[in-house]
Design a protein around this motif. Structure first.
Motif: not given
Length: 361
Positions: A202-211, A213-220, A224-230
Motif C-alpha cells: 500500500v505504501a509503495m502504491m501510494a508513493i507511485g500514485v503521488v509520483a 500525479l506529480i509527473g502529470q502535473k509537471l506535464r512530463v 504517470a509512468f516515468l516518474v514512478p519508475f525513476a
C-alpha cells in the motif's frame, strides 16, 4: 481517419453498441477468459495481456462503445512502472559496472537496428508520422505504447507492431532454449494469491500514485509512468524499499492495459495494420537475426550460455523476457541488466530519437 468521437457515434447504431455499458463490459470480460486461457495453457509469455487485447479488439469491431476510464489507465501505468522497477536491483548495478562498455555497445546496436527498421517503414509511407519508429523501438512493449501516445503516435498501431514482435521473440526463445540444452522455458504456474506484505504494498502504491500525479502535473511526457519508475528504481536499487507486487495485481494491470489497447481499435486501424503486416514481419525477422549475431558475440567474448545471451539481447518486451528468464536455468542478473539498460536508454533518448528520425524520414 475519423475521430474517436465519430467512431463512437457510428458504433452506437449497430452491434454490441446497442447493449448497456455494464453488459458490454461483461462481454469483453467473458471473451477475455476465452482468449487468455488457451494462451496461458500454451505457455505464451504476456498471455495475460495479449488475450484481453484480442478480446478488446473483437468487441470493438463488433460495435462496442465502452472505453477504459482514464483513472484506471493511470493506475495501470503506475503498477507497470513499479513492476519494471523491481528489475533494477543491486545485481543490476554490479553487473552493469563490471560490463558497462559491452552492455552499452550491445544496447545501442539493438536500438540502432530497430530505429533503422522503423525509418525504412516510415519512408514507405505505410504508417503515419512516428508510429513506425515507436512500433519498431526496442523497448518494453507496454512502455513504448504509453510513451508513443504521449508523443502523438498512434498507440494502437504501435501496440500491433510491438506485440507482434513479442510473439515472434517468444517463439524463437523456445527454439533457442531447446538447442541450448535448457529445459522448462515455459511459463511457470502462477501463485495467484501468494501472500504479500500489504503495508509495504500500500505504501509503495501510494508513493507511485503521488509520483505519477506529480509527473502529470509537471506535464512530463508519459509522466504517470516515468516518474514512478525513476523513483521506485532508486528506492529499490538502494535497498530503501523492497517492492513486492502480488500476481493478482499484475493480472489486473495487464488485463486493463490489454482492454485499453484493444477497445481503441477500429476497422480503419486494422486496415492500416494489414498493410503494415508484411513490412513489420520482415523488420522483426531482421531485428531478431541481428540480435542473434550479438548473442553469438556475447557467447564468444564472455563464454555465457546461448539462452542467456539470446534473452539478454532479445528485442522482445521486458516483461515477457523476465518470465522466460525466471523459468529457465540462465543468468537472470545478466539478462535483466541488459534488458533494463535498454529500457532506460530507450526511455531517455527515445523521444528525441523518434523526432530526429521522423523529421528526416
Amino acid at each position: 481517419m475519423p475521430s474517436r468521437n465519430q467512431n463512437d457515434v457510428a458504433r452506437t447504431e449497430t452491434g454490441i453498441g446497442r447493449l448497456p455499458p455494464w453488459l458490454q463490459w461483461g462481454v469483453v470480460a467473458g471473451l477475455s477468459v476465452l482468449t487468455t486461457v488457451p494462451l496461458e495453457i500454451a505457455g505464451l509469455p504476456a498471455a495475460l495481456l495479449i488475450g484481453p487485447m484480442l478480446a478488446g479488439i473483437a468487441v470493438a469491431l463488433a460495435g462496442s462503445t465502452i472505453r477504459l476510464p482514464r483513472f484506471f489507465f493511470f493506475v495501470v501505468q503506475v503498477v507497470l512502472a513499479l513492476m519494471i522497477a523491481t528489475m533494477v536491483s543491486k545485481d543490476f548495478v554490479g553487473t552493469f559496472r563490471d560490463n558497462w562498455l559491452l552492455i552499452l555497445l550491445v544496447v545501442t546496436s539493438v536500438i540502432g537496428m530497430s530505429t533503422l527498421s522503423g525509418w525504412l517503414i516510415t519512408r514507405t509511407g505505410i504508417l503515419p508520422g512516428t508510429t513506425a519508429i515507436w512500433g519498431s523501438s526496442a523497448g518494453a512493449a507496454s512502455t513504448m505504447m504509453i510513451m508513443a501516445e504521449a508523443y502523438g503516435a498512434d498507440a494502437r498501431l504501435v501496440a500491433f507492431m510491438q506485440y507482434l514482435r513479442v510473439v515472434f521473440v517468444a517463439s524463437f526463445a523456445t527454439l533457442v532454449a531447446h538447442f541450448g540444452g535448457h529445459d522448462g522455458a515455459s511459463v511457470p504456474p502462477h501463485a495467484w494469491f501468494k501472500p504479500v506484505p500489504m503495508l509495504p504494498l500500500v505504501a509503495m502504491m501510494a508513493i507511485g500514485v503521488v509520483a505519477g500525479l506529480i509527473g502529470q502535473k509537471l506535464r512530463v511526457p508519459a509522466g504517470a509512468f516515468l516518474v514512478p519508475f525513476a523513483l521506485a528504481s532508486v528506492l529499490n536499487s538502494s535497498g530503501t524499499v523492497t517492492i513486492a507486487l502480488p500476481d493478482w495485481l499484475l493480472v489486473i494491470a495487464f488485463t486493463l492495459l490489454g482492454w485499453n489497447i484493444g477497445l481503441g481499435f477500429s476497422r480503419t486501424i486494422l486496415v492500416h495494420a494489414r498493410r503494415a503486416l508484411v513490412p513489420t514481419i520482415l523488420s522483426i525477422l531482421a531485428l531478431i537475426g541481428f540480435s542473434g549475431l550479438l548473442a553469438g558475440s556475447l557467447i564468444l567474448l564472455l563464454g555465457i550460455d546461448p539462452l542467456t545471451a539470446y534473452l539478454a539481447t532479445s528485442p522482445g518486451g521486458l516483461d515477457s523476457i523476465a518470465v522466460i528468464a525466471a523459468s529457465s536455468n540462465v543468468d537472470i542478473a545478466f539478462v535483466m541488466t541488459l534488458q533494463t539498460a535498454r529500457l532506460i536508454l530507450v526511455t531517455i533518448i527515445g523521444p528525441w530519437l523518434a523526432r530526429f528520425v521522423a523529421d528526416r524520414a
